[in-house]
Design a protein around this motif. Structure first.
Motif, PDB file in Angstrom:
ATOM      1  N   UNK A 198      62.408  10.852  -9.715  1.00 52.19           N
ATOM      2  CA  UNK A 198      63.565  11.138  -8.862  1.00 52.19           C
ATOM      3  C   UNK A 198      63.138  11.946  -7.640  1.00 52.19           C
ATOM      4  N   UNK A 199      62.250  12.907  -7.813  1.00 52.61           N
ATOM      5  CA  UNK A 199      61.792  13.722  -6.686  1.00 52.61           C
ATOM      6  C   UNK A 199      60.978  12.897  -5.689  1.00 52.61           C
ATOM      7  N   UNK A 200      60.136  12.011  -6.191  1.00 50.38           N
ATOM      8  CA  UNK A 200      59.361  11.147  -5.288  1.00 50.38           C
ATOM      9  C   UNK A 200      60.288  10.252  -4.473  1.00 50.38           C
ATOM     10  N   UNK A 201      61.282   9.702  -5.129  1.00 51.17           N
ATOM     11  CA  UNK A 201      62.251   8.838  -4.470  1.00 51.17           C
ATOM     12  C   UNK A 201      63.063   9.651  -3.449  1.00 51.17           C
ATOM     13  N   UNK A 202      63.510  10.827  -3.871  1.00 56.81           N
ATOM     14  CA  UNK A 202      64.262  11.710  -2.992  1.00 56.81           C
ATOM     15  C   UNK A 202      63.450  12.083  -1.752  1.00 56.81           C
ATOM     16  N   UNK A 203      62.166  12.355  -1.967  1.00 57.70           N
ATOM     17  CA  UNK A 203      61.316  12.751  -0.842  1.00 57.70           C
ATOM     18  C   UNK A 203      61.129  11.618   0.168  1.00 57.70           C
ATOM     19  N   UNK A 204      61.071  10.377  -0.322  1.00 61.31           N
ATOM     20  CA  UNK A 204      60.973   9.234   0.596  1.00 61.31           C
ATOM     21  C   UNK A 204      62.285   9.078   1.365  1.00 61.31           C
ATOM     22  N   UNK A 205      63.419   9.273   0.685  1.00 68.06           N
ATOM     23  CA  UNK A 205      64.706   9.245   1.377  1.00 68.06           C
ATOM     24  C   UNK A 205      64.782  10.359   2.425  1.00 68.06           C
ATOM     25  N   UNK A 206      64.271  11.526   2.070  1.00 70.89           N
ATOM     26  CA  UNK A 206      64.286  12.657   3.001  1.00 70.89           C
ATOM     27  C   UNK A 206      63.523  12.312   4.279  1.00 70.89           C
ATOM     28  N   UNK A 207      62.398  11.603   4.155  1.00 72.24           N
ATOM     29  CA  UNK A 207      61.649  11.179   5.348  1.00 72.24           C
ATOM     30  C   UNK A 207      62.546  10.385   6.289  1.00 72.24           C
ATOM     31  N   UNK A 208      63.260   9.414   5.719  1.00 72.34           N
ATOM     32  CA  UNK A 208      64.129   8.577   6.527  1.00 72.34           C
ATOM     33  C   UNK A 208      65.287   9.361   7.126  1.00 72.34           C
ATOM     34  N   UNK A 209      65.879  10.239   6.335  1.00 72.90           N
ATOM     35  CA  UNK A 209      67.006  11.037   6.806  1.00 72.90           C
ATOM     36  C   UNK A 209      66.552  11.978   7.921  1.00 72.90           C
ATOM     37  N   UNK A 210      65.402  12.595   7.751  1.00 73.50           N
ATOM     38  CA  UNK A 210      64.864  13.504   8.759  1.00 73.50           C
ATOM     39  C   UNK A 210      64.618  12.758  10.070  1.00 73.50           C
ATOM     40  N   UNK A 211      64.054  11.554   9.950  1.00 75.90           N
ATOM     41  CA  UNK A 211      63.814  10.764  11.161  1.00 75.90           C
ATOM     42  C   UNK A 211      65.135  10.378  11.825  1.00 75.90           C
ATOM     43  N   UNK A 212      66.136  10.022  10.994  1.00 72.30           N
ATOM     44  CA  UNK A 212      67.451   9.670  11.553  1.00 72.30           C
ATOM     45  C   UNK A 212      68.074  10.867  12.272  1.00 72.30           C
ATOM     46  N   UNK A 213      67.821  12.064  11.757  1.00 77.88           N
ATOM     47  CA  UNK A 213      68.306  13.272  12.444  1.00 77.88           C
ATOM     48  C   UNK A 213      67.604  13.435  13.792  1.00 77.88           C
ATOM     49  N   UNK A 214      66.281  13.251  13.803  1.00 74.80           N
ATOM     50  CA  UNK A 214      65.514  13.374  15.046  1.00 74.80           C
ATOM     51  C   UNK A 214      65.963  12.350  16.083  1.00 74.80           C
ATOM     52  N   UNK A 215      66.328  11.161  15.609  1.00 74.66           N
ATOM     53  CA  UNK A 215      66.745  10.077  16.502  1.00 74.66           C
ATOM     54  C   UNK A 215      68.203  10.220  16.959  1.00 74.66           C
ATOM     55  N   UNK A 216      68.905  11.191  16.390  1.00 78.26           N
ATOM     56  CA  UNK A 216      70.293  11.414  16.780  1.00 78.26           C
ATOM     57  C   UNK A 216      71.309  10.579  16.027  1.00 78.26           C
ATOM     58  N   UNK A 217      70.878   9.873  14.986  1.00 82.58           N
ATOM     59  CA  UNK A 217      71.796   9.039  14.211  1.00 82.58           C
ATOM     60  C   UNK A 217      72.548   9.809  13.140  1.00 82.58           C
ATOM     61  N   UNK A 218      71.890  10.849  12.579  1.00 85.85           N
ATOM     62  CA  UNK A 218      72.500  11.651  11.513  1.00 85.85           C
ATOM     63  C   UNK A 218      72.705  13.082  12.001  1.00 85.85           C
ATOM     64  N   UNK A 219      73.705  13.726  11.462  1.00 84.79           N
ATOM     65  CA  UNK A 219      74.011  15.123  11.792  1.00 84.79           C
ATOM     66  C   UNK A 219      72.825  16.026  11.473  1.00 84.79           C
ATOM     67  N   UNK A 220      72.711  17.122  12.206  1.00 81.95           N
ATOM     68  CA  UNK A 220      71.576  18.029  12.033  1.00 81.95           C
ATOM     69  C   UNK A 220      71.970  19.354  11.393  1.00 81.95           C
ATOM     70  N   UNK A 221      73.241  19.541  11.099  1.00 80.67           N
ATOM     71  CA  UNK A 221      73.679  20.814  10.530  1.00 80.67           C
ATOM     72  C   UNK A 221      73.458  20.885   9.020  1.00 80.67           C
ATOM     73  N   UNK A 222      72.997  19.799   8.425  1.00 79.26           N
ATOM     74  CA  UNK A 222      72.668  19.782   7.000  1.00 79.26           C
ATOM     75  C   UNK A 222      71.166  19.603   6.837  1.00 79.26           C
ATOM     76  N   UNK A 223      70.624  20.170   5.769  1.00 77.95           N
ATOM     77  CA  UNK A 223      69.204  20.050   5.466  1.00 77.95           C
ATOM     78  C   UNK A 223      68.904  18.635   4.957  1.00 77.95           C
ATOM     79  N   UNK A 224      67.837  18.026   5.471  1.00 82.97           N
ATOM     80  CA  UNK A 224      67.489  16.651   5.092  1.00 82.97           C
ATOM     81  C   UNK A 224      67.236  16.516   3.592  1.00 82.97           C
ATOM     82  N   UNK A 225      66.628  17.531   2.986  1.00 78.63           N
ATOM     83  CA  UNK A 225      66.369  17.471   1.539  1.00 78.63           C
ATOM     84  C   UNK A 225      67.678  17.485   0.764  1.00 78.63           C
ATOM     85  N   UNK A 226      68.622  18.324   1.177  1.00 82.17           N
ATOM     86  CA  UNK A 226      69.917  18.361   0.491  1.00 82.17           C
ATOM     87  C   UNK A 226      70.671  17.048   0.688  1.00 82.17           C
ATOM     88  N   UNK A 227      70.549  16.457   1.865  1.00 78.62           N
ATOM     89  CA  UNK A 227      71.183  15.161   2.117  1.00 78.62           C
ATOM     90  C   UNK A 227      70.554  14.072   1.240  1.00 78.62           C
TER      91      UNK A 227
END
Length: 197
Positions: free
Chosen positions: A130-159
């Motif tokens: 679950x953690x490995x899977x979560x960490x791969x999702x976090x990569x994508x979420x973090x990139x989406x935040x950098x690209x302006x697609x996802x909100x930045x007020x939440x932590x990518x790991x928590x998302x």
């Protein structure tokens, strides 16, 4: 007469293990059934796995690896925005679930409910998967935040944790509804509303 590749036999046992555990659960599958299904002598099982519990722990890793590779494949497409890549990945999973006639759900979720608190070895393997899977999702979420697609007020790991938790719940609901609607609602809520910048 040529000897079979030991790695091939091991992979065959793990493949059949994933299939049987998805259908019948951990406690519903006996070693005799497993080796017969895989066409492997029972004695050979113990050449690869110390016990059924050790086998179950390895099945978890064998199961999650292709999902992580599939997700990574979507995220490696740099010409696609990360938010769109994540949605495309989950849309693929939804389509596959529909093709399987809503059966199975997720082996991780199934095993978490069945043996997550009774087998320390399997619990550890499930947590790591679950953690490995979560960490791969976090990569994508973090990139989406950098690209302006996802909100930045939440932590990518928590998302990413929230994504895993909601997806598991939606899969359970899908099994009793026999419909992909809970999975589509999950995607719409997260990617089109809650996570959206």
């Amino acid at each position: 007469m040529s000897r079979r590749d030991p790695n091939e036999l091991r992979a065959k046992l793990l493949d059949h293990g994933v299939s049987l555990l998805m259908q019948q659960g951990y406690h519903g599958v006996g070693l005799q059934q497993l080796v017969q299904s895989a066409g492997v002598p029972k004695g050979s099982f113990y050449n690869y796995f110390e016990s059924k519990e050790a086998f179950g722990a390895e099945v978890v890793t064998h199961y999650i690896d292709p999902f992580i590779r599939q997700l990574d494949g979507h995220l490696q497409k740099r010409e696609v925005k990360a938010a769109d890549a994540l949605r495309a990945y989950f849309d693929e999973l939804i389509a596959e679930t529909e093709r399987r006639d809503f059966k199975g759900g997720c082996l991780l979720g199934n095993l978490m409910g069945e043996i997550g608190d009774t087998s320390e070895l399997c619990r550890t393997s499930l947590r790591e998967a679950v953690h490995r899977y979560r960490d791969k999702l976090r990569e994508g979420i973090s990139r989406a935040q950098e690209e302006g697609g996802f909100r930045k007020d939440l932590d990518a790991k928590e998302m990413a944790d929230l994504t895993v938790d909601l997806w598991q719940g939606a899969l359970l609901r899908m099994k009793i509804e026999r419909n992909v609607r809970p999975l589509v609602q999950f995607c719409d809520f997260l990617f089109q509303a809650y996570f959206k910048a």
